[in-house]
Each structure stands twice: as C-alpha cells, then as structure tokens.
Design an enzyme around this catalytic site. Sequence first.
Site, PDB file in Angstrom:
ATOM      1  CD  GLU A 178      -4.207   1.692  14.921  1.00 14.35           C
ATOM      2  OE1 GLU A 178      -4.483   2.900  14.977  1.00 14.35           O
ATOM      3  OE2 GLU A 178      -4.026   1.089  13.854  1.00 14.35           O
ATOM      4  CD  GLU A 379      -7.007  -1.504  11.774  1.00 12.26           C
ATOM      5  OE1 GLU A 379      -6.553  -0.493  11.189  1.00 12.26           O
ATOM      6  OE2 GLU A 379      -7.667  -1.446  12.818  1.00 12.26           O
TER       7      GLU A 379
HETATM    8  C1  FCB Z   1      -6.219   2.554  11.839  1.00 16.66           C
HETATM    9  C2  FCB Z   1      -7.510   2.367  12.604  1.00 16.66           C
HETATM   10  C3  FCB Z   1      -8.685   1.979  11.751  1.00 16.66           C
HETATM   11  C4  FCB Z   1      -8.689   2.689  10.413  1.00 16.66           C
HETATM   12  C5  FCB Z   1      -7.340   2.616   9.748  1.00 16.66           C
HETATM   13  C6  FCB Z   1      -7.261   3.285   8.393  1.00 16.66           C
HETATM   14  O1  FCB Z   1      -5.372   3.395  12.549  1.00 16.66           O
HETATM   15  O2  FCB Z   1      -7.355   1.388  13.595  1.00 16.66           O
HETATM   16  O3  FCB Z   1      -9.860   2.205  12.487  1.00 16.66           O
HETATM   17  O4  FCB Z   1      -9.161   3.959  10.536  1.00 16.66           O
HETATM   18  O5  FCB Z   1      -6.356   3.157  10.579  1.00 16.66           O
END
Ligand code: FCB
Length: 474
Positions: A178, A379
């Site tokens: 990110e 994620e």
């Molecule tokens: C993302 C992050 C991760 C976590 C999630 C909820 O932006 O990469 O580390 O905090 O959000």
Amino acid sequence: MTIVGIRGASITEGRADFPTGFVWGAATASYQIEGAVKEDGRQPSIWDTFAGTPGKVAGGDTGDVACEHYFHYADDVRLMSDLGLHAYRFSVAWPRVRPDGTGPVNPRGLDFYSRLVDKLLEAGITPYATLYHWDLPQSLEDAGGWPERDTAHRFADYARAVHERLGDRVQHWTTLNEPWVSAFLGYGNGVHAPGRKDPAAALRAAHHLLLGHGLATQALRAGGAEEITLVLNLAPVITPAQVGDPAAEPSPADAEAVNRIDTLLTRQFLDAALRGRYPAELLEIVERNGGLAHIRDGDLTTVNQPIETVGINYYNPCVVESGPGEAADAAWPGSEDVRFCAVDAPVTAMGWPIVPNGLSRLLVRLADDYPEVGLIVTENGAAFDDVVEDGRVHDTGRTGYLDGHLRAVHAALAAGADVRGYLVWSLLDNFEWAEGYRRRFGIVHVDFATQRRLLKDSALWYREVIKRNGLRGN
Ligand code: FCB
C-alpha cells in the site's frame, strides 16, 4: 444447475466452488504482531517513534509487545497449519535487517525470518514475504524519509540482503504494501507515521516508493525470484448512486471527480508500474503541488519492471461526487472540488461500509484494464467488537463479511478475472496502527494480557471453506 466460469469457478445452487489450485491464506505485518522491538539488534522504526508520541495512537498503544509473535512464531505456525492455510503473508521488518537503514546487515534479524520460513515450509505452508509494510528505519526518516530519492536506493539494498538470505526458500515476494497509504497518510494528512502534513512531500514520497519498487524488483529478479507482487490498497471509485446501482450514469462533473480520485488511488501506481507512465491528470496535480523536478528521465522505465501479480487489499469502496468549493483533502492532494461521501450501508467497527460487490467490480475492472498481470486478494477482512463467551467468539458479523466478499471474488472469477488467491486480514488480532488494539481484525482472538490465542468461529468456518475449496449453498 451448474454454471462453469472460464476460470474454472462454478456455482451450483448457491454453492461456490473455487478453481483447483486457488491459494487460501492469511496475512499479517511485522510491526502489528511481532513485539520484541529491542531484540537481536533491532533499532526503532518510524512506527516506534510515532506510537511513542502522545496523542498519535488511540489509547497510547504501541507495538512494543503486540502479539509477541517474535517469540511465539512456532505456535502461530501450528495454528496456521491447524486451519489448513496454503499460504502465509508476513512482512519483514527493515529495522531488524538493516537497523540504521544504511549500515551493515544484521544477521540476527534475518535469522528470525529464516526460522519462520523453515517452520512454514515444514508445515507445508507457502511463505509470501512482503519487504515493506510501513516500518521505515527511523534513521532513514531522519535523513528525509520517502520524500528523498536516496530512500528508494536504500530499499533496494535491503531487498537484496533479504533475498540473499531467504531466496533459496521463498519464491513469492511483495515489494511494497500500500504505497498510497505510506505516502499520503504518512506525509499527507499525518494520520500514520511519520506524521508529516505536506502535500508536496507526499507526492514525492509516492514517486520514490514506486522507484524503490522498481529497483527492488530488479534486485529480486536478478536473484531469481519467481513471483513478484506489488500490493495496493484499491477500491472502486464510484458515486453514491452507484453503490446500489452500478449502472447509474454519473453527471459529467461527478465523472470528473471520480476520475481524479481514481487517478490518485489506482492509476498513479498501476499505470506507472505496469505501463511506465503517469496519467496526464496526475502530472498536473504534481506540478501544482511542489513541481515535477523529482521525476527524472528514465525513472518510469525503472519503475516499469515486469511483475507477475498485483495484490489487492480491499475493505470498502471509495465514494465521491463533485463538490464545488470543497478544499483538497490532506490525503488527496489535487482533490479540490471533490466531496468524499458517506455510504448508506452497514458498517464494521472501523465505521467502514460493507459493500461486497465493490470487490467484484474492482477485480473485473482490473482484469479489463490491466490484463497483463495476475490478481491476488492480499487483504480483506473486518474489525468487529468481539466478545469471548465460554471460550468461544461467535463473530457472525466477520463470517458474514468474509462469506460475502468471497462470493464477490467468485463472481469475478466467473466473469473471467485471473484471481489466484485470497488472504484474509488478519490471522491474529493485532496493533491496528492509529487505532491501536481496540480494533480486532483477527480470525484468531488474542488475549493481549496472557498472549493466549483462541480460534474465533470465523476461523473454524474458514477452515471448512479451505477444506471444501469453496462455499456451501445457503
Ligand atoms: C491495511 C493494512 C493492514 C491493516 C488493514 C486493516 O491498510 O495494510 O496492515 O491494518 O488495513
């Protein structure tokens, strides 16, 4: 009736079968789980400094102890094995490996990841290593941080050192997690470490993160890495009307607002990394916010290295409309006259709206616009206010969230998107950045006083999903 999609995903009466070979896993990040911040030569990162500054993190929480994964990693791998995970995405802490950012490599820091990788392989779990999940060595921030070009070169040196040690056993590498968040929350609105508030610095940071991605990719490739991934926080950028009705036609002014935010969120990174160019709309914004001098001839050729996959971190859509007179949001330099809108949908404990069809829309769009690269959901998950009752956590909200989003991934597969895996965020409850420990994203509950781990109902459900390689009918 069975409908077979072109990627081998099929649906039989509400049942969703995933393609053979689909990768099921879970993700974490170093500073969020490891603790042991002074162990074996580690030096502070920007997150140690930021969390140690009063008022920056809810409850004054820090990552000093976290889940003590540094000491409990073998038990945690046993948990992963018990859940049947195919893959585990973790991040390597730069301040363990090159504690002051530039000096000698610290073998004791690398030893930890070497032991972790061995344990994973013994358990038949494929390691997915991320090189940068936000813990920049503080000494590099003291030298200017990501707004300085040199940081990109230091990142490539560090990437090479990690690959030299683990590359005989790790084939799946992510350069950055990110970069939008690192640049625009770290240097734009200051909600994340290092907490600077300077739009021009944020835009320079974004460019140098991308340059670091390109240089690190060259180093990894030279070392023989098989799969290289760039992980982005992505979302469909849509108007309020499109939340419920994807086909709703935006006004020309709304379409312009959508395009500007999508340029900053998506195309800034993907057009640069996959096509070797910045969108013209982005260059206009950079020119108005500090100028273009830091983008040198040849940089975009360096950024544009072949990679196998883009990792998608998806939580909710980004909803905007035209808002004449609105000042630019500090996290979105160039967003003058854009209004960021609340969404009429149920929310998680983070206040994030739950919109699963945003994920299918996003994956299909990426497959259409960037067909040259594979996709993996690196994620996806949700924070809820979990309660332990008689040794159980009945987290139906989280299970519902995951089920809905997996159906969205399945829909994207059926529409032809090349989605290769899904990694739930997160394996463990952990240090949720500026929110501290009050937001729990784990499928495994952590009692931070005792370090006891407890499988939540969502973990038991996920184990079944993995076992059947899909979702049951309703
Ligand atoms: C993302 C992050 C991760 C976590 C999630 C909820 O932006 O990469 O580390 O905090 O959000």
